[in-house]
Each structure stands twice: as structure tokens, then as C-alpha cells.
Write a protein that holds these residues in place. Structure first.
Motif, PDB file in Angstrom:
ATOM      1  N   UNK A  86      80.126   1.580  62.781  1.00 30.33           N
ATOM      2  CA  UNK A  86      79.149   2.247  62.754  1.00 30.33           C
ATOM      3  C   UNK A  86      79.155   2.589  61.418  1.00 30.33           C
ATOM      4  N   UNK A  87      80.138   3.402  60.851  1.00 26.52           N
ATOM      5  CA  UNK A  87      80.046   4.081  59.540  1.00 26.52           C
ATOM      6  C   UNK A  87      79.861   3.128  58.412  1.00 26.52           C
ATOM      7  N   UNK A  88      80.567   1.932  58.512  1.00 29.51           N
ATOM      8  CA  UNK A  88      80.339   0.802  57.423  1.00 29.51           C
ATOM      9  C   UNK A  88      79.011   0.113  57.435  1.00 29.51           C
ATOM     10  N   UNK A  89      78.455   0.040  58.533  1.00 36.53           N
ATOM     11  CA  UNK A  89      77.272  -0.456  58.679  1.00 36.53           C
ATOM     12  C   UNK A  89      76.025   0.296  58.456  1.00 36.53           C
ATOM     13  N   UNK A  95      71.540   4.366  52.655  1.00 32.98           N
ATOM     14  CA  UNK A  95      71.657   4.656  51.165  1.00 32.98           C
ATOM     15  C   UNK A  95      71.542   3.456  50.411  1.00 32.98           C
ATOM     16  N   UNK A  96      70.328   2.880  50.296  1.00 31.71           N
ATOM     17  CA  UNK A  96      70.260   1.579  49.531  1.00 31.71           C
ATOM     18  C   UNK A  96      70.462   1.563  47.999  1.00 31.71           C
ATOM     19  N   UNK A  97      70.549   2.618  47.468  1.00 36.14           N
ATOM     20  CA  UNK A  97      71.017   2.563  46.085  1.00 36.14           C
ATOM     21  C   UNK A  97      72.636   2.981  46.004  1.00 36.14           C
ATOM     22  N   UNK A  98      73.119   2.657  46.912  1.00 38.14           N
ATOM     23  CA  UNK A  98      74.968   2.713  46.807  1.00 38.14           C
ATOM     24  C   UNK A  98      75.236   1.479  45.794  1.00 38.14           C
ATOM     25  N   UNK A  99      76.461   1.753  45.155  1.00 39.48           N
ATOM     26  CA  UNK A  99      77.083   0.784  44.029  1.00 39.48           C
ATOM     27  C   UNK A  99      77.435  -0.369  44.743  1.00 39.48           C
ATOM     28  N   UNK A 158      82.571  -3.566  49.890  1.00 37.72           N
ATOM     29  CA  UNK A 158      83.592  -2.670  50.643  1.00 37.72           C
ATOM     30  C   UNK A 158      83.198  -2.668  52.156  1.00 37.72           C
ATOM     31  N   UNK A 159      81.823  -2.065  52.214  1.00 41.80           N
ATOM     32  CA  UNK A 159      81.403  -2.107  53.600  1.00 41.80           C
ATOM     33  C   UNK A 159      81.226  -3.344  54.294  1.00 41.80           C
ATOM     34  N   UNK A 160      80.628  -3.909  53.754  1.00 43.13           N
ATOM     35  CA  UNK A 160      80.552  -5.536  54.280  1.00 43.13           C
ATOM     36  C   UNK A 160      81.840  -6.107  54.769  1.00 43.13           C
ATOM     37  N   UNK A 161      82.661  -5.987  53.755  1.00 46.53           N
ATOM     38  CA  UNK A 161      84.095  -6.701  54.227  1.00 46.53           C
ATOM     39  C   UNK A 161      84.618  -5.751  55.438  1.00 46.53           C
ATOM     40  N   UNK A 162      84.478  -4.481  55.617  1.00 43.16           N
ATOM     41  CA  UNK A 162      85.082  -3.959  56.751  1.00 43.16           C
ATOM     42  C   UNK A 162      84.111  -4.171  58.038  1.00 43.16           C
ATOM     43  N   UNK A 163      82.923  -4.306  57.926  1.00 37.10           N
ATOM     44  CA  UNK A 163      81.987  -4.765  59.111  1.00 37.10           C
ATOM     45  C   UNK A 163      82.520  -6.038  59.544  1.00 37.10           C
ATOM     46  N   UNK A 205      71.416   2.236  66.407  1.00 37.81           N
ATOM     47  CA  UNK A 205      71.717   1.026  66.041  1.00 37.81           C
ATOM     48  C   UNK A 205      70.648  -0.174  65.888  1.00 37.81           C
ATOM     49  N   UNK A 206      69.565   0.062  66.899  1.00 38.57           N
ATOM     50  CA  UNK A 206      68.550  -0.773  66.727  1.00 38.57           C
ATOM     51  C   UNK A 206      67.706  -0.478  65.642  1.00 38.57           C
TER      52      UNK A 206
END
Length: 277
Positions: A31-34, A40-44, A50-55, A136-137
Motif C-alpha cells: 500500500x505504501x509503495x503503491x 506525489x507525482x513529482x517524486x524523483x 524503487x516503489x515499482x520494484x517493491x510493488x 485503493x479504488x
């Protein structure tokens, strides 16, 4: 020699009991990684990767866990029929975030015996499932819709409003999905909302039935006690009627009728005089 279906189902229950806590932990990390990259669309770019890899890694673990349960299940066809939504959240990428809701439902299902006795806890689980489903939705619909030029859902506030109106089947129509993925998310949200409403309705109906059963049991117990007391009084009256020389209607202090009383009175002389009264 292969294990019997009953033994396989027992193994499946043991497996689910052992992995429940781990699944909740994985769901929290997922949930956090997603959510962070969407909110925060301006995330580096490095953090987004990293978040995509975790999810993706957690999704793979959940897929392996589902495959293990499928292999252990006694009746595999029945297993799939009962868990079609679980399978859909693993196969269809837009529905993968909703896998977290199925994990919460899984925990509720595994603790049905305890939750049946403590309905406050069940209400807490239902409220948590509803809040998680809406959150989530909203994230999922915002993620797939805001990149479309014709989208009407472009902010998290719009997405949350759309989720609330959809899950409650109000559907004002002011906000709606414009992509195929968004429509799939809408279908999953509608099904999840109906399932939650059915769970709440069944819980309330069960509570009322239990209350009515308790009232009927108390009434039956009171009726039985009154009948027992009535029978005891009737038995005592019969004993009083059948006891020799006893008149239930007479004064308890009076002497029985028909018996003589002899009094010996001295006549003042040496001879005793007997007088019958």
C-alpha cells in the motif's frame, strides 16, 4: 499415495493460519509503495522505480502464495470458484491494488468463529475493509485516468468522490472513467461494495435473530418455572386434603370436633369427683 481431499483441506487451513500475519505485512508495504508515487507525482525517478520494484515483487509473492494454496486445496475447482476475485486481482494489472482488500477479507474469513462471538470486532473489520476499498479504488482510478486527455477524474479528491458515489451505487454521473482500465476498476468497486453491504446486512440479521432467540429462551424458561410452581402448589393442596383428620378450611388452632375433654375437679372433700365437660 496421495492425500485425501479432507486432509488437503486441513493442510490448506493450517497454511492460511500461518501466513495470515505475513500477508497483512506485505499488504501494508504494498500500500505504501503503491500510494506514494500516485499522491506525489513529482517524486524523483529513482524513488519511483524503487516503489515499482517493491510493488511488483510483492505481487509476485502473492501470486506464489495463491499458487501454493491452489496446489494444497482438496477441491481445486471449488477453490478457484470461491476465489475468483483473488485470481482477477492477480491476473489483471489494473485490479492488482485491490488485492489488499481481498487479503483483509481473507483474514476476516479465517477468524469467522471468533468474530461471530464478538460482533464489534467484525464491525471494525468491515469499516476497515470499506475505508481500504475506497482509498485503493481512488488511487487506482486516478493512476489510470489522469493520463487520458479526456479524463474527468484528475485529482485525488475527484477520485475519492467518484469512489464513494460508485460504491454506494448512487452514481451521479458527474465523474466517470474514460479508459478500459478505469471501467474494470469501477466494476471491481461495485462488486466489492455489494459484498460489503451483504456482509453488513448478514451481520445485522444475525444479531437480531440471536436477540429474538434469547428472548424466546427467556420466555420459555419463565413459563416453565411458573408451570413448576403451579404444579408444586397443586401437589401441596392434594396432600393437605388427603391427610387424615385435617380440614383445610378449619381454624388451625381449634381442636378436632367429636373428641371429649375430661377434667377432674376436686370436690373439697377427700373423695375425688369426676365431671365430664
Amino acid at each position: 499415495m496421495s492425500a485425501s481431499p479432507a486432509l488437503r483441506d486441513q493442510r490448506l487451513r493450517r497454511w492460511e493460519q500461518r501466513t495470515g500475519g505475513w500477508l497483512i505485512g506485505l499488504a501494508t508495504v504494498y500500500l505504501l509503495a503503491y500510494a506514494v508515487p500516485i499522491l506525489a507525482p513529482d517524486l524523483p525517478r529513482a524513488w519511483r522505480h524503487a516503489a515499482e520494484t517493491v510493488t511488483f515483487g510483492i505481487w509476485a509473492l502473492l501470486a506464489v502464495e495463491f499458487a501454493v494454496r491452489f496446489a494444497v486445496a482438496g477441491d481445486r475447482w471449488q477453490f478457484v470458484k470461491v476465489r475468483l476475485f483473488d485470481l482477477a486481482t492477480l491476473v489483471l494489472p489494473p485490479l492488482r491494488p485491490l488485492r489488499l482488500v481481498t487479503i483483509v477479507f481473507m483474514v476476516v474469513r479465517r477468524n469467522t468463529s471468533t468474530l461471530g462471538r464478538v460482533r464489534v470486532r467484525l464491525g471494525t473489520y468491515v469499516a476497515a475493509c470499506t475505508a481500504l476499498l475506497l482509498f485503493l479504488s481512488s488511487l487506482a482510478i486516478l493512476d489510470v485516468e489522469r493520463r487520458n486527455p479526456d479524463a474527468s477524474i484528475t485529482t485525488f479528491g475527484d477520485a475519492l468522490w467518484w469512489s464513494v458515489t460508485t460504491v454506494t451505487t448512487v452514481g451521479y454521473g458527474d465523474l466517470y472513467p474514460t479508459t478500459t482500465q478505469g471501467r474494470l476498476i469501477a466494476i471491481a468497486l461495485m462488486v466489492g461494495g455489494i459484498a460489503l453491504a451483504g456482509l453488513v446486512t448478514a451481520t445485522l440479521a444475525s444479531w437480531f435473530m440471536d436477540r429474538f432467540s434469547e428472548l424466546r429462551a427467556t420466555e420459555a424458561q419463565t413459563t416453565g418455572e411458573v408451570a413448576a410452581l403451579t404444579e408444586e402448589v397443586r401437589r401441596l393442596r392434594e396432600e393437605l386434603h388427603t391427610r387424615p383428620g385435617t380440614d383445610p378450611g378449619a381454624d388451625p388452632g381449634s381442636a378436632p370436633v367429636g373428641t371429649g375433654t375430661c377434667a377432674c375437679v376436686g370436690a373439697g372433700t377427700g373423695d375425688g369427683a369426676h365431671q365430664r365437660v
